[in-house]
Design a protein around this motif. Structure first.
Motif, PDB file in Angstrom:
ATOM      1  N   SER A  98     -43.099  92.822  -3.140  1.00 53.16           N
ATOM      2  CA  SER A  98     -42.237  91.806  -3.756  1.00 53.16           C
ATOM      3  C   SER A  98     -41.719  92.354  -5.084  1.00 53.16           C
ATOM      4  CB  SER A  98     -43.042  90.531  -4.004  1.00 53.16           C
ATOM      5  OG  SER A  98     -44.019  90.765  -5.003  1.00 53.16           O
ATOM      6  N   LYS A  99     -40.725  91.693  -5.647  1.00 57.72           N
ATOM      7  CA  LYS A  99     -40.228  92.055  -6.983  1.00 57.72           C
ATOM      8  C   LYS A  99     -41.366  91.929  -8.006  1.00 57.72           C
ATOM      9  CE  LYS A  99     -37.208  92.786 -10.313  1.00 57.72           C
ATOM     10  NZ  LYS A  99     -36.605  94.110 -10.504  1.00 57.72           N
ATOM     11  N   THR A 100     -42.180  90.875  -7.860  1.00 56.35           N
ATOM     12  CA  THR A 100     -43.339  90.688  -8.747  1.00 56.35           C
ATOM     13  C   THR A 100     -44.260  91.910  -8.693  1.00 56.35           C
ATOM     14  OG1 THR A 100     -43.256  88.287  -8.451  1.00 56.35           O
ATOM     15  CG2 THR A 100     -45.350  89.196  -9.214  1.00 56.35           C
ATOM     16  N   ILE A 192     -39.950  86.148   5.137  1.00 57.35           N
ATOM     17  CA  ILE A 192     -39.640  86.174   3.707  1.00 57.35           C
ATOM     18  C   ILE A 192     -40.829  86.786   2.982  1.00 57.35           C
ATOM     19  CG2 ILE A 192     -38.107  84.164   3.789  1.00 57.35           C
ATOM     20  CD1 ILE A 192     -40.377  82.453   2.682  1.00 57.35           C
ATOM     21  N   ASP A 193     -40.604  87.235   1.740  1.00 58.34           N
ATOM     22  CA  ASP A 193     -41.731  87.810   1.011  1.00 58.34           C
ATOM     23  C   ASP A 193     -42.400  86.742   0.139  1.00 58.34           C
ATOM     24  OD1 ASP A 193     -40.345  87.668  -1.411  1.00 58.34           O
ATOM     25  OD2 ASP A 193     -40.039  89.832  -1.578  1.00 58.34           O
ATOM     26  N   THR A 194     -43.434  87.142  -0.582  1.00 57.91           N
ATOM     27  CA  THR A 194     -44.224  86.156  -1.325  1.00 57.91           C
ATOM     28  C   THR A 194     -43.447  85.549  -2.501  1.00 57.91           C
ATOM     29  OG1 THR A 194     -45.277  88.051  -2.419  1.00 57.91           O
ATOM     30  CG2 THR A 194     -46.514  86.989  -0.671  1.00 57.91           C
ATOM     31  N   ASP A 195     -42.511  86.295  -3.093  1.00 57.82           N
ATOM     32  CA  ASP A 195     -41.698  85.694  -4.165  1.00 57.82           C
ATOM     33  C   ASP A 195     -40.826  84.573  -3.602  1.00 57.82           C
ATOM     34  OD1 ASP A 195     -42.640  87.275  -6.237  1.00 57.82           O
ATOM     35  OD2 ASP A 195     -41.043  88.763  -6.045  1.00 57.82           O
TER      36      ASP A 195
ATOM     37  N   ALA B 166     -26.461  77.343  -7.963  1.00 55.69           N
ATOM     38  CA  ALA B 166     -26.306  78.517  -7.101  1.00 55.69           C
ATOM     39  C   ALA B 166     -26.198  79.772  -7.952  1.00 55.69           C
ATOM     40  CB  ALA B 166     -25.054  78.365  -6.247  1.00 55.69           C
ATOM     41  N   VAL B 167     -26.877  80.819  -7.507  1.00 56.91           N
ATOM     42  CA  VAL B 167     -26.764  82.116  -8.166  1.00 56.91           C
ATOM     43  C   VAL B 167     -26.290  83.128  -7.124  1.00 56.91           C
ATOM     44  CG1 VAL B 167     -27.993  83.943  -9.411  1.00 56.91           C
ATOM     45  CG2 VAL B 167     -28.607  81.540  -9.776  1.00 56.91           C
ATOM     46  N   GLU B 168     -25.218  83.827  -7.448  1.00 55.91           N
ATOM     47  CA  GLU B 168     -24.653  84.782  -6.491  1.00 55.91           C
ATOM     48  C   GLU B 168     -24.926  86.213  -6.901  1.00 55.91           C
ATOM     49  OE1 GLU B 168     -20.511  84.345  -5.425  1.00 55.91           O
ATOM     50  OE2 GLU B 168     -20.812  82.193  -5.170  1.00 55.91           O
ATOM     51  N   ASN B 169     -25.604  86.935  -6.043  1.00 57.49           N
ATOM     52  CA  ASN B 169     -25.803  88.378  -6.222  1.00 57.49           C
ATOM     53  C   ASN B 169     -26.261  88.920  -4.872  1.00 57.49           C
ATOM     54  OD1 ASN B 169     -28.544  87.733  -5.899  1.00 57.49           O
ATOM     55  ND2 ASN B 169     -28.947  87.726  -8.090  1.00 57.49           N
ATOM     56  N   GLU B 170     -26.882  90.094  -4.832  1.00 52.20           N
ATOM     57  CA  GLU B 170     -27.250  90.643  -3.528  1.00 52.20           C
ATOM     58  C   GLU B 170     -28.367  89.836  -2.853  1.00 52.20           C
ATOM     59  OE1 GLU B 170     -29.208  94.442  -3.371  1.00 52.20           O
ATOM     60  OE2 GLU B 170     -30.067  94.216  -5.359  1.00 52.20           O
ATOM     61  N   ARG B 171     -29.050  88.996  -3.635  1.00 54.02           N
ATOM     62  CA  ARG B 171     -30.093  88.138  -3.069  1.00 54.02           C
ATOM     63  C   ARG B 171     -29.766  86.677  -3.396  1.00 54.02           C
ATOM     64  NH1 ARG B 171     -36.707  89.133  -3.854  1.00 54.02           N
ATOM     65  NH2 ARG B 171     -37.126  89.273  -1.631  1.00 54.02           N
ATOM     66  N   SER B 172     -28.530  86.295  -3.123  1.00 49.91           N
ATOM     67  CA  SER B 172     -28.037  84.960  -3.506  1.00 49.91           C
ATOM     68  C   SER B 172     -28.988  83.855  -3.086  1.00 49.91           C
ATOM     69  CB  SER B 172     -26.672  84.712  -2.858  1.00 49.91           C
ATOM     70  OG  SER B 172     -25.707  85.561  -3.432  1.00 49.91           O
ATOM     71  N   ASN B 198     -37.650  86.112  -9.453  1.00 55.07           N
ATOM     72  CA  ASN B 198     -37.835  87.285  -8.602  1.00 55.07           C
ATOM     73  C   ASN B 198     -37.307  87.047  -7.185  1.00 55.07           C
ATOM     74  OD1 ASN B 198     -38.924  88.706 -10.716  1.00 55.07           O
ATOM     75  ND2 ASN B 198     -41.037  88.195 -10.202  1.00 55.07           N
ATOM     76  N   ALA B 199     -37.404  85.826  -6.707  1.00 54.33           N
ATOM     77  CA  ALA B 199     -36.877  85.506  -5.371  1.00 54.33           C
ATOM     78  C   ALA B 199     -35.359  85.667  -5.334  1.00 54.33           C
ATOM     79  CB  ALA B 199     -37.261  84.089  -4.970  1.00 54.33           C
ATOM     80  N   GLY B 200     -34.711  85.504  -6.487  1.00 54.36           N
ATOM     81  CA  GLY B 200     -33.250  85.627  -6.538  1.00 54.36           C
ATOM     82  C   GLY B 200     -32.794  86.847  -7.324  1.00 54.36           C
ATOM     83  N   LEU B 201     -33.724  87.744  -7.634  1.00 57.49           N
ATOM     84  CA  LEU B 201     -33.422  88.919  -8.474  1.00 57.49           C
ATOM     85  C   LEU B 201     -32.589  88.510  -9.692  1.00 57.49           C
ATOM     86  CD1 LEU B 201     -32.674  91.707  -5.805  1.00 57.49           C
ATOM     87  CD2 LEU B 201     -34.832  91.174  -6.942  1.00 57.49           C
ATOM     88  N   ILE B 202     -33.084  87.495 -10.384  1.00 60.11           N
ATOM     89  CA  ILE B 202     -32.380  86.911 -11.522  1.00 60.11           C
ATOM     90  C   ILE B 202     -33.054  87.340 -12.818  1.00 60.11           C
ATOM     91  CG2 ILE B 202     -31.803  84.734 -12.682  1.00 60.11           C
ATOM     92  CD1 ILE B 202     -31.941  83.451  -9.795  1.00 60.11           C
ATOM     93  N   ALA B 203     -32.271  87.840 -13.770  1.00 65.59           N
ATOM     94  CA  ALA B 203     -32.797  88.161 -15.094  1.00 65.59           C
ATOM     95  C   ALA B 203     -32.184  87.192 -16.097  1.00 65.59           C
ATOM     96  CB  ALA B 203     -32.450  89.592 -15.466  1.00 65.59           C
ATOM     97  N   THR B 204     -32.877  86.992 -17.224  1.00 62.65           N
ATOM     98  CA  THR B 204     -32.319  86.153 -18.281  1.00 62.65           C
ATOM     99  C   THR B 204     -30.926  86.676 -18.628  1.00 62.65           C
ATOM    100  OG1 THR B 204     -34.463  85.517 -19.185  1.00 62.65           O
ATOM    101  CG2 THR B 204     -32.607  85.469 -20.711  1.00 62.65           C
ATOM    102  N   GLY B 205     -29.956  85.764 -18.724  1.00 65.38           N
ATOM    103  CA  GLY B 205     -28.582  86.173 -18.989  1.00 65.38           C
ATOM    104  C   GLY B 205     -27.681  85.976 -17.776  1.00 65.38           C
ATOM    105  N   THR B 206     -28.301  85.861 -16.591  1.00 68.34           N
ATOM    106  CA  THR B 206     -27.544  85.550 -15.380  1.00 68.34           C
ATOM    107  C   THR B 206     -26.943  84.151 -15.513  1.00 68.34           C
ATOM    108  OG1 THR B 206     -29.072  86.886 -14.057  1.00 68.34           O
ATOM    109  CG2 THR B 206     -27.773  85.254 -12.859  1.00 68.34           C
ATOM    110  N   THR B 207     -25.850  83.906 -14.817  1.00 68.04           N
ATOM    111  CA  THR B 207     -25.207  82.599 -14.863  1.00 68.04           C
ATOM    112  C   THR B 207     -25.264  81.922 -13.499  1.00 68.04           C
ATOM    113  OG1 THR B 207     -23.705  83.329 -16.601  1.00 68.04           O
ATOM    114  CG2 THR B 207     -22.996  81.447 -15.311  1.00 68.04           C
TER     115      THR B 207
END
Lengths: 217, 217
Positions: A98-100, A192-195, B166-172, B198-207
Protein backbone atom coordinates in the motif's frame (compact mmCIF):
# COMPACT_ATOMS: atom_id res chain seq x y z
CA UNK A 1 -28.65 23.57 -23.39
CA UNK A 2 -30.14 22.03 -26.49
CA UNK A 3 -32.43 19.02 -26.66
CA UNK A 4 -29.64 16.70 -27.79
CA UNK A 5 -27.46 17.42 -24.76
CA UNK A 6 -30.41 16.94 -22.44
CA UNK A 7 -31.23 13.65 -24.09
CA UNK A 8 -27.66 12.36 -23.81
CA UNK A 9 -27.52 13.33 -20.12
CA UNK A 10 -30.80 11.57 -19.42
CA UNK A 11 -29.70 8.44 -21.29
CA UNK A 12 -26.42 8.34 -19.38
CA UNK A 13 -28.11 8.84 -16.02
CA UNK A 14 -30.79 6.28 -16.78
CA UNK A 15 -28.22 3.72 -17.95
CA UNK A 16 -26.21 4.15 -14.76
CA UNK A 17 -29.33 4.04 -12.65
CA UNK A 18 -30.43 0.81 -14.26
CA UNK A 19 -27.02 -0.80 -13.75
CA UNK A 20 -26.83 0.33 -10.14
CA UNK A 21 -30.33 -0.69 -9.26
CA UNK A 22 -30.04 -4.27 -10.48
CA UNK A 23 -29.31 -6.19 -7.30
CA UNK A 24 -27.48 -9.10 -8.98
CA UNK A 25 -24.89 -6.63 -10.29
CA UNK A 26 -23.15 -6.20 -6.96
CA UNK A 27 -19.40 -6.84 -7.00
CA UNK A 28 -17.91 -8.76 -4.06
CA UNK A 29 -14.81 -7.02 -2.72
CA UNK A 30 -11.68 -8.67 -1.34
CA UNK A 31 -9.04 -6.68 0.53
CA UNK A 32 -5.46 -7.53 -0.44
CA UNK A 33 -2.88 -6.97 2.26
CA UNK A 34 0.75 -6.48 1.17
CA UNK A 35 2.06 -9.62 -0.52
CA UNK A 36 4.67 -11.06 -2.78
CA UNK A 37 4.67 -13.22 -5.93
CA UNK A 38 7.95 -15.02 -6.55
CA UNK A 39 9.59 -16.49 -9.62
CA UNK A 40 10.87 -20.04 -9.26
CA UNK A 41 14.45 -18.70 -9.35
CA UNK A 42 13.85 -16.11 -6.62
CA UNK A 43 11.92 -18.61 -4.49
CA UNK A 44 14.97 -20.88 -4.51
CA UNK A 45 17.33 -17.99 -3.67
CA UNK A 46 15.19 -17.07 -0.66
CA UNK A 47 14.20 -20.56 0.54
CA UNK A 48 16.76 -22.98 -0.93
CA UNK A 49 17.08 -25.17 -4.02
CA UNK A 50 14.04 -27.25 -4.94
CA UNK A 51 11.87 -25.53 -2.34
CA UNK A 52 8.07 -25.84 -2.69
CA UNK A 53 5.61 -23.42 -1.09
CA UNK A 54 3.17 -24.89 1.44
CA UNK A 55 -0.54 -24.10 1.01
CA UNK A 56 -2.11 -22.07 3.79
CA UNK A 57 -5.38 -20.92 2.20
CA UNK A 58 -7.04 -20.94 -1.22
CA UNK A 59 -7.70 -17.46 -2.68
CA UNK A 60 -10.78 -16.33 -4.58
CA UNK A 61 -9.15 -16.78 -7.99
CA UNK A 62 -8.99 -20.48 -8.97
CA UNK A 63 -5.54 -22.07 -8.40
CA UNK A 64 -4.17 -19.10 -6.44
CA UNK A 65 -3.21 -19.63 -2.81
CA UNK A 66 -1.69 -17.93 0.20
CA UNK A 67 1.44 -19.81 1.23
CA UNK A 68 2.55 -20.64 4.75
CA UNK A 69 5.80 -18.82 3.97
CA UNK A 70 6.47 -15.13 4.45
CA UNK A 71 9.42 -12.85 3.68
CA UNK A 72 10.64 -9.50 4.95
CA UNK A 73 10.87 -6.51 2.63
CA UNK A 74 13.23 -3.62 3.24
CA UNK A 75 13.76 -0.11 1.90
CA UNK A 76 16.05 2.79 2.86
CA UNK A 77 13.72 3.96 5.65
CA UNK A 78 12.55 0.70 7.19
CA UNK A 79 11.42 -2.86 6.83
CA UNK A 80 8.20 -4.85 7.02
CA UNK A 81 8.18 -8.43 8.29
CA UNK A 82 5.74 -11.25 7.65
CA UNK A 83 4.86 -10.33 4.06
CA UNK A 84 2.75 -13.21 2.76
CA UNK A 85 3.85 -15.08 -0.36
CA UNK A 86 1.08 -15.92 -2.83
CA UNK A 87 1.48 -18.99 -5.02
CA UNK A 88 1.97 -20.57 -7.41
CA UNK A 89 5.34 -19.27 -8.67
CA UNK A 90 5.11 -16.74 -11.52
CA UNK A 91 7.43 -15.68 -14.33
CA UNK A 92 8.32 -12.41 -12.60
CA UNK A 93 8.76 -11.58 -8.94
CA UNK A 94 6.41 -8.79 -7.85
CA UNK A 95 5.78 -7.21 -4.46
CA UNK A 96 2.52 -5.34 -3.85
CA UNK A 97 2.30 -2.84 -1.01
CA UNK A 98 0.00 0.00 0.00
CA UNK A 99 1.04 3.66 -0.17
CA UNK A 100 1.15 3.57 3.65
CA UNK A 101 3.63 0.65 3.50
CA UNK A 102 5.74 2.46 0.90
CA UNK A 103 6.15 5.47 3.22
CA UNK A 104 7.39 3.15 5.98
CA UNK A 105 9.86 1.57 3.53
CA UNK A 106 10.96 4.93 2.14
CA UNK A 107 10.30 3.73 -1.41
CA UNK A 108 8.20 5.16 -4.25
CA UNK A 109 6.38 2.35 -6.05
CA UNK A 110 4.15 3.40 -8.94
CA UNK A 111 0.44 2.59 -9.19
CA UNK A 112 0.33 -0.32 -11.64
CA UNK A 113 -1.76 -3.21 -12.76
CA UNK A 114 -0.45 -6.57 -11.62
CA UNK A 115 2.31 -7.90 -13.89
CA UNK A 116 3.31 -4.45 -15.17
CA UNK A 117 6.56 -4.07 -13.24
CA UNK A 118 8.82 -2.51 -15.87
CA UNK A 119 10.52 0.56 -14.38
CA UNK A 120 8.79 0.09 -11.02
CA UNK A 121 10.51 0.52 -7.66
CA UNK A 122 13.46 -1.54 -6.40
CA UNK A 123 13.07 -3.40 -3.10
CA UNK A 124 15.07 -5.85 -0.99
CA UNK A 125 13.45 -9.19 -0.13
CA UNK A 126 14.82 -11.29 2.73
CA UNK A 127 14.10 -15.00 3.17
CA UNK A 128 15.42 -17.64 5.57
CA UNK A 129 18.10 -18.88 3.14
CA UNK A 130 19.06 -15.74 1.26
CA UNK A 131 18.06 -12.29 0.09
CA UNK A 132 17.46 -10.49 -3.19
CA UNK A 133 17.93 -6.89 -4.20
CA UNK A 134 15.19 -6.55 -6.79
CA UNK A 135 15.94 -3.78 -9.32
CA UNK A 136 12.25 -3.43 -10.12
CA UNK A 137 9.08 -5.21 -8.99
CA UNK A 138 7.61 -3.15 -6.14
CA UNK A 139 4.22 -1.67 -7.07
CA UNK A 140 1.02 -0.33 -5.57
CA UNK A 141 -1.68 -2.44 -7.22
CA UNK A 142 -4.37 -0.61 -9.14
CA UNK A 143 -7.87 -1.52 -7.96
CA UNK A 144 -9.35 -4.07 -10.37
CA UNK A 145 -12.25 -6.44 -10.89
CA UNK A 146 -11.68 -10.02 -12.00
CA UNK A 147 -14.55 -11.45 -14.01
CA UNK A 148 -15.46 -14.20 -16.44
CA UNK A 149 -16.58 -13.45 -20.02
CA UNK A 150 -20.16 -14.24 -18.89
CA UNK A 151 -19.93 -11.64 -16.10
CA UNK A 152 -18.41 -9.14 -18.54
CA UNK A 153 -21.40 -9.62 -20.83
CA UNK A 154 -23.79 -9.23 -17.90
CA UNK A 155 -22.11 -5.98 -16.76
CA UNK A 156 -21.67 -4.78 -20.36
CA UNK A 157 -17.94 -4.19 -19.89
CA UNK A 158 -14.81 -5.54 -21.56
CA UNK A 159 -11.26 -6.45 -20.59
CA UNK A 160 -9.06 -3.39 -20.02
CA UNK A 161 -12.00 -1.00 -19.53
CA UNK A 162 -12.20 1.27 -16.50
CA UNK A 163 -15.36 1.42 -14.41
CA UNK A 164 -16.48 3.18 -11.23
CA UNK A 165 -17.22 1.14 -8.11
CA UNK A 166 -19.27 2.70 -5.32
CA UNK A 167 -19.38 1.38 -1.76
CA UNK A 168 -22.12 2.63 0.54
CA UNK A 169 -21.68 2.73 4.29
CA UNK A 170 -20.98 5.34 6.96
CA UNK A 171 -17.78 6.25 5.08
CA UNK A 172 -19.15 5.89 1.55
CA UNK A 173 -16.54 6.10 -1.16
CA UNK A 174 -16.43 5.86 -4.92
CA UNK A 175 -13.40 4.43 -6.69
CA UNK A 176 -13.43 6.30 -9.98
CA UNK A 177 -11.00 4.26 -12.03
CA UNK A 178 -11.17 0.52 -11.53
CA UNK A 179 -9.70 -1.82 -14.14
CA UNK A 180 -11.79 -4.65 -15.58
CA UNK A 181 -9.87 -7.89 -16.13
CA UNK A 182 -11.68 -10.64 -18.00
CA UNK A 183 -10.60 -14.27 -18.30
CA UNK A 184 -12.39 -17.62 -18.40
CA UNK A 185 -10.23 -18.47 -15.33
CA UNK A 186 -11.53 -15.56 -13.26
CA UNK A 187 -14.20 -15.52 -10.61
CA UNK A 188 -16.08 -12.27 -9.95
CA UNK A 189 -14.11 -10.34 -7.35
CA UNK A 190 -12.84 -6.79 -6.88
CA UNK A 191 -9.39 -6.40 -5.34
CA UNK A 192 -8.48 -3.29 -3.38
CA UNK A 193 -5.53 -2.68 -1.09
CA UNK A 194 -5.59 -1.91 2.63
CA UNK A 195 -5.45 1.89 2.14
CA UNK A 196 -8.51 1.78 -0.09
CA UNK A 197 -10.22 -0.58 2.34
CA UNK A 198 -9.48 1.56 5.40
CA UNK A 199 -10.43 4.81 3.67
CA UNK A 200 -13.85 3.31 3.01
CA UNK A 201 -14.12 1.13 6.15
CA UNK A 202 -14.45 -1.83 3.79
CA UNK A 203 -13.88 -5.43 4.85
CA UNK A 204 -13.63 -8.48 2.61
CA UNK A 205 -17.21 -9.52 1.86
CA UNK A 206 -18.49 -5.98 1.27
CA UNK A 207 -20.29 -5.45 -2.03
CA UNK A 208 -19.66 -2.59 -4.47
CA UNK A 209 -21.83 -1.23 -7.25
CA UNK A 210 -20.49 -0.94 -10.74
CA UNK A 211 -21.22 1.97 -13.05
CA UNK A 212 -19.61 3.22 -16.23
CA UNK A 213 -16.47 5.34 -15.97
CA UNK A 214 -17.14 8.83 -17.29
CA UNK A 215 -13.78 10.58 -16.90
CA UNK A 216 -10.68 10.84 -19.11
CA UNK A 217 -9.01 7.54 -20.03
CA UNK B 1 -40.22 7.56 -17.06
CA UNK B 2 -42.43 10.60 -17.05
CA UNK B 3 -41.49 14.13 -18.01
CA UNK B 4 -41.29 15.28 -14.39
CA UNK B 5 -38.70 12.64 -13.45
CA UNK B 6 -36.64 13.47 -16.52
CA UNK B 7 -36.77 17.15 -15.69
CA UNK B 8 -35.65 16.61 -12.10
CA UNK B 9 -32.77 14.41 -13.25
CA UNK B 10 -31.64 17.01 -15.74
CA UNK B 11 -31.86 19.80 -13.17
CA UNK B 12 -29.82 17.81 -10.66
CA UNK B 13 -27.17 16.89 -13.22
CA UNK B 14 -26.95 20.44 -14.54
CA UNK B 15 -26.69 21.89 -11.03
CA UNK B 16 -23.84 19.54 -10.16
CA UNK B 17 -22.13 20.19 -13.47
CA UNK B 18 -22.27 23.92 -12.92
CA UNK B 19 -20.80 23.63 -9.41
CA UNK B 20 -18.04 21.30 -10.55
CA UNK B 21 -17.09 23.33 -13.58
CA UNK B 22 -16.61 26.62 -11.73
CA UNK B 23 -12.85 26.79 -11.23
CA UNK B 24 -12.90 29.04 -8.13
CA UNK B 25 -14.89 26.37 -6.30
CA UNK B 26 -11.93 24.10 -5.75
CA UNK B 27 -11.38 23.01 -2.13
CA UNK B 28 -7.79 22.89 -0.87
CA UNK B 29 -7.09 19.61 0.94
CA UNK B 30 -4.88 19.10 4.00
CA UNK B 31 -3.86 15.63 5.17
CA UNK B 32 -4.08 15.12 8.94
CA UNK B 33 -1.70 12.55 10.36
CA UNK B 34 -2.60 10.97 13.70
CA UNK B 35 -2.63 13.60 16.44
CA UNK B 36 -3.83 14.45 19.89
CA UNK B 37 -5.73 17.37 21.48
CA UNK B 38 -5.22 17.63 25.23
CA UNK B 39 -7.21 19.23 28.01
CA UNK B 40 -5.21 21.47 30.36
CA UNK B 41 -5.63 18.84 33.11
CA UNK B 42 -4.36 15.98 30.93
CA UNK B 43 -1.51 18.12 29.56
CA UNK B 44 -0.29 18.65 33.13
CA UNK B 45 -0.62 14.95 33.97
CA UNK B 46 1.52 14.04 30.94
CA UNK B 47 4.05 16.89 31.03
CA UNK B 48 3.98 18.31 34.56
CA UNK B 49 2.21 21.08 36.45
CA UNK B 50 2.02 24.47 34.70
CA UNK B 51 3.43 23.06 31.46
CA UNK B 52 2.96 25.11 28.28
CA UNK B 53 3.13 23.61 24.77
CA UNK B 54 5.84 24.97 22.48
CA UNK B 55 4.81 26.09 18.98
CA UNK B 56 6.30 24.10 16.12
CA UNK B 57 4.13 25.16 13.17
CA UNK B 58 0.92 27.14 12.59
CA UNK B 59 -1.95 25.09 11.11
CA UNK B 60 -4.37 26.19 8.42
CA UNK B 61 -7.11 27.09 10.92
CA UNK B 62 -6.37 30.41 12.67
CA UNK B 63 -4.89 29.99 16.18
CA UNK B 64 -4.32 26.25 15.83
CA UNK B 65 -0.76 24.97 15.95
CA UNK B 66 1.32 21.80 15.92
CA UNK B 67 3.31 21.60 19.14
CA UNK B 68 6.92 20.54 19.52
CA UNK B 69 5.68 17.90 21.98
CA UNK B 70 4.56 14.40 21.13
CA UNK B 71 3.11 11.52 23.14
CA UNK B 72 2.87 7.75 22.70
CA UNK B 73 -0.48 6.03 22.41
CA UNK B 74 -1.01 2.40 23.32
CA UNK B 75 -3.70 -0.24 22.86
CA UNK B 76 -3.93 -3.97 23.59
CA UNK B 77 -2.13 -4.93 20.39
CA UNK B 78 0.60 -2.29 20.14
CA UNK B 79 1.71 1.27 20.49
CA UNK B 80 2.52 4.24 18.29
CA UNK B 81 5.21 6.74 19.24
CA UNK B 82 5.66 10.37 18.25
CA UNK B 83 1.98 11.28 18.04
CA UNK B 84 1.91 15.04 17.53
CA UNK B 85 0.02 17.24 19.99
CA UNK B 86 -2.04 20.04 18.44
CA UNK B 87 -2.64 23.19 20.48
CA UNK B 88 -4.06 25.13 22.11
CA UNK B 89 -5.49 23.05 24.99
CA UNK B 90 -9.17 22.10 24.58
CA UNK B 91 -11.96 21.23 26.98
CA UNK B 92 -11.76 17.54 26.15
CA UNK B 93 -8.81 15.32 25.32
CA UNK B 94 -9.23 13.67 21.93
CA UNK B 95 -6.93 11.39 19.93
CA UNK B 96 -7.46 11.06 16.18
CA UNK B 97 -6.02 8.07 14.35
CA UNK B 98 -6.53 6.37 11.00
CA UNK B 99 -8.20 2.98 10.64
CA UNK B 100 -4.74 1.62 9.79
CA UNK B 101 -3.40 2.97 13.09
CA UNK B 102 -6.34 1.51 15.00
CA UNK B 103 -5.56 -1.98 13.68
CA UNK B 104 -1.99 -1.61 14.93
CA UNK B 105 -3.28 -0.51 18.35
CA UNK B 106 -5.91 -3.25 18.46
CA UNK B 107 -8.62 -0.68 19.21
CA UNK B 108 -11.95 0.09 17.54
CA UNK B 109 -12.49 3.85 17.39
CA UNK B 110 -15.71 5.01 15.75
CA UNK B 111 -15.87 7.39 12.78
CA UNK B 112 -16.80 10.71 14.37
CA UNK B 113 -16.71 14.42 13.83
CA UNK B 114 -14.12 16.19 15.95
CA UNK B 115 -15.37 16.90 19.47
CA UNK B 116 -17.93 14.09 19.45
CA UNK B 117 -16.12 11.66 21.72
CA UNK B 118 -18.98 10.33 23.85
CA UNK B 119 -18.84 6.53 23.88
CA UNK B 120 -15.75 6.46 21.64
CA UNK B 121 -12.79 4.12 22.18
CA UNK B 122 -10.54 4.07 25.23
CA UNK B 123 -6.80 4.58 24.72
CA UNK B 124 -3.69 4.96 26.86
CA UNK B 125 -1.57 8.12 26.40
CA UNK B 126 2.01 8.22 27.65
CA UNK B 127 3.97 11.42 28.22
CA UNK B 128 7.36 12.15 29.76
CA UNK B 129 5.94 12.89 33.24
CA UNK B 130 2.95 10.57 33.44
CA UNK B 131 0.34 8.56 31.59
CA UNK B 132 -3.43 8.53 31.23
CA UNK B 133 -5.89 5.74 30.62
CA UNK B 134 -8.58 7.57 28.70
CA UNK B 135 -11.99 5.90 29.02
CA UNK B 136 -13.15 7.52 25.80
CA UNK B 137 -11.60 9.95 23.31
CA UNK B 138 -10.07 7.86 20.51
CA UNK B 139 -11.81 8.46 17.17
CA UNK B 140 -11.32 8.21 13.44
CA UNK B 141 -12.08 11.72 12.20
CA UNK B 142 -14.80 12.09 9.62
CA UNK B 143 -13.64 13.95 6.52
CA UNK B 144 -14.80 17.57 6.73
CA UNK B 145 -14.46 20.96 5.13
CA UNK B 146 -13.85 24.08 7.20
CA UNK B 147 -15.25 27.23 5.67
CA UNK B 148 -16.31 30.78 6.48
CA UNK B 149 -19.94 31.94 6.11
CA UNK B 150 -18.86 33.75 2.90
CA UNK B 151 -17.48 30.49 1.46
CA UNK B 152 -20.63 28.65 2.56
CA UNK B 153 -22.71 31.19 0.63
CA UNK B 154 -20.45 30.84 -2.41
CA UNK B 155 -20.72 27.01 -2.36
CA UNK B 156 -24.44 27.13 -1.47
CA UNK B 157 -23.98 24.85 1.54
CA UNK B 158 -24.63 25.21 5.25
CA UNK B 159 -23.08 24.05 8.52
CA UNK B 160 -23.71 20.36 9.23
CA UNK B 161 -24.56 19.51 5.61
CA UNK B 162 -22.84 16.62 3.85
CA UNK B 163 -21.31 17.11 0.40
CA UNK B 164 -19.31 15.01 -2.05
CA UNK B 165 -15.69 15.89 -2.77
CA UNK B 166 -14.03 14.49 -5.90
CA UNK B 167 -10.29 14.33 -6.43
CA UNK B 168 -8.99 13.66 -9.93
CA UNK B 169 -5.62 12.05 -10.54
CA UNK B 170 -4.31 8.62 -11.54
CA UNK B 171 -6.13 7.15 -8.53
CA UNK B 172 -9.26 9.32 -8.72
CA UNK B 173 -11.55 8.99 -5.75
CA UNK B 174 -14.81 10.50 -4.60
CA UNK B 175 -15.54 11.00 -0.90
CA UNK B 176 -19.30 10.66 -0.77
CA UNK B 177 -20.05 12.03 2.68
CA UNK B 178 -17.99 15.00 3.75
CA UNK B 179 -19.19 17.23 6.57
CA UNK B 180 -19.42 21.00 6.09
CA UNK B 181 -18.34 23.03 9.14
CA UNK B 182 -18.97 26.76 8.99
CA UNK B 183 -17.56 29.38 11.35
CA UNK B 184 -16.31 32.95 10.98
CA UNK B 185 -13.04 31.60 12.43
CA UNK B 186 -12.53 29.02 9.69
CA UNK B 187 -10.40 29.20 6.58
CA UNK B 188 -11.40 27.11 3.55
CA UNK B 189 -9.74 23.71 3.95
CA UNK B 190 -10.77 20.07 3.69
CA UNK B 191 -9.27 17.69 6.24
CA UNK B 192 -8.80 14.01 5.43
CA UNK B 193 -6.77 11.39 7.27
CA UNK B 194 -3.80 9.44 5.98
CA UNK B 195 -5.88 6.43 4.87
CA UNK B 196 -8.07 8.66 2.73
CA UNK B 197 -4.99 10.48 1.43
CA UNK B 198 -3.13 7.29 0.54
CA UNK B 199 -6.18 5.64 -1.04
CA UNK B 200 -6.39 8.61 -3.42
CA UNK B 201 -2.65 9.38 -3.65
CA UNK B 202 -3.50 12.81 -2.27
CA UNK B 203 -0.92 15.15 -0.74
CA UNK B 204 -1.60 18.37 1.16
CA UNK B 205 -2.10 21.06 -1.48
CA UNK B 206 -4.27 18.92 -3.76
CA UNK B 207 -7.61 20.45 -4.71
CA UNK B 208 -10.98 18.70 -4.56
CA UNK B 209 -14.24 19.54 -6.29
CA UNK B 210 -17.41 19.98 -4.27
CA UNK B 211 -20.79 18.73 -5.38
CA UNK B 212 -24.07 18.15 -3.58
CA UNK B 213 -24.50 14.92 -1.59
CA UNK B 214 -27.25 12.81 -3.11
CA UNK B 215 -27.38 9.78 -0.82
CA UNK B 216 -29.20 9.00 2.43
CA UNK B 217 -28.39 11.29 5.35
Amino acid sequence: MNQKVIQSIVEEVVSQFSIQSTPEKGIPIAVSARHCHLSRHDLETLFGKGYELAHKKALSQPGQFAAQETVSIVGPRGGIENVRILGPARNLTQVEVSKTDSIKLGLHPPLRKSGDVKGSSPVTIIGPQGSIYLLEGLIIAQAHVHMSPADAARFQVSDGEYVRIAVENERSILFEKVLIRVSPDYKLDMHIDTDEANAGLIATGTTGKLSKYAGPS
